[in-house]
Design a protein around this motif. Sequence first.
Motif, PDB file in Angstrom:
ATOM      1  N   TYR A 145      -0.770   2.476   7.697  1.00  0.00           N
ATOM      2  CA  TYR A 145      -1.650   2.214   6.557  1.00  0.00           C
ATOM      3  C   TYR A 145      -1.944   0.727   6.390  1.00  0.00           C
ATOM      4  N   GLY A 203      -8.347  -0.070  -0.580  1.00  0.00           N
ATOM      5  CA  GLY A 203      -8.167   0.532  -1.896  1.00  0.00           C
ATOM      6  C   GLY A 203      -8.962  -0.193  -2.964  1.00  0.00           C
ATOM      7  N   PHE A 261      -8.623   5.438  -2.233  1.00  0.00           N
ATOM      8  CA  PHE A 261      -8.203   4.738  -1.023  1.00  0.00           C
ATOM      9  C   PHE A 261      -8.877   5.372   0.185  1.00  0.00           C
ATOM     10  N   VAL A 291       0.837  -1.203   0.000  1.00  0.00           N
ATOM     11  CA  VAL A 291       0.000   0.000   0.000  1.00  0.00           C
ATOM     12  C   VAL A 291       0.871   1.253   0.000  1.00  0.00           C
ATOM     13  N   ALA A 322      -5.589   0.075   5.347  1.00  0.00           N
ATOM     14  CA  ALA A 322      -6.140   0.907   4.277  1.00  0.00           C
ATOM     15  C   ALA A 322      -6.912   0.064   3.268  1.00  0.00           C
TER      16      ALA A 322
END
Length: 267
Positions: A124, A129, A101, A25, A127
Motif C-alpha cells: 500500500y 487517499g 482510498f 496508510v 495508495a
Amino acid sequence: MKANHETSDGHSRDKEREIEREASVLQRLTALGAIDRTYFAAAKTSPPGARWVAARWIDGSAMWPALAHARDDDTPAARNLLTTVTVTLAGALAELHAVRFTHADVQPTNIRVTPDGVGVLLDYALACGPEEHAARVPYRGALTHTTAPEVAAELLATGEHVHVQTLPPADMWALGATLFWCWTGERPVAYRDVDGGRAGMLRDIADGDRLRDLAAVRPWHFLAIEDLIAACLADDPSARPTAAAVAESLGRPTAQTKAEQDIRSGT
C-alpha cells in the motif's frame, strides 16, 4: 517486511518517506475497517535506527504463477479460480474505495493468491487517499502496463515532482489489465515500440487505441470474465464498473452455460 536502505552517499531515494507513509496508510485503513485488522503487524518509522514496516505473511503465490493452469485449459477448477480471485480482489478494492482510498498499484506482483483461491492485495506504499498532497511522496504512477489511460495522460502532461491523484476507476482499469495479462499471458496494450521507453508506452496507453483483441489471445472462452475485462478496460473512466458491482455480479456459481458450450463446440 520492508526496510529502508541508504545508498553509499547517505541518500535513500525517498524510501524513508515511502515507508513512513505506508505504515501510516496501513494504520489508517485498519482503523477505518478497510483492510483485515491482522494484516498490518508493526512499524518503526522514527530515528534513530532503520525505518521498517511489517505485514502478516500470506500463504499462497503471486498471481502470475497462481493462474498458470488457467492459461492452459478450460476446466471447472480454472473457472472457479478466475472467478474467486476476481471477486475477492474486487471486494478488497470496494472496501478501499468506500473510504475514499485507491490502491494505485494493482498489478500481478502486488497480489497474493491463497491456496483456496482468494486474491489478497499487498503493498500500500503508493495508495492515494483523501489527504493533503504535500504530506506524501508525489504519486508518479506504478507499473506501466497496468496504468489507466487517464493516469498515463496526466503523467505525461505534468512534471516529475507533481502529484497525480488516482481515482477508483483507475484501480478498475488496473484490475482489468491484470486479469487480461495473467489469464491470456499477454499484456493488454500492444505497444508501438517496446524498446521506446516508459514515455512511449504511456503514450500508447493514453491514446486508448492499442488494446489487444481479447478474443484473439484468450486461451479459452469465458464470457463472464471476458465481459468484465472489457468493461474494466473502457477508455472512459465513467464507463467502467465499480469494484462493488464487479464483486456482486460475479458472486455466483461459475458452471459453463449452455450458450458458452455451444460457442466452444461451434454450434
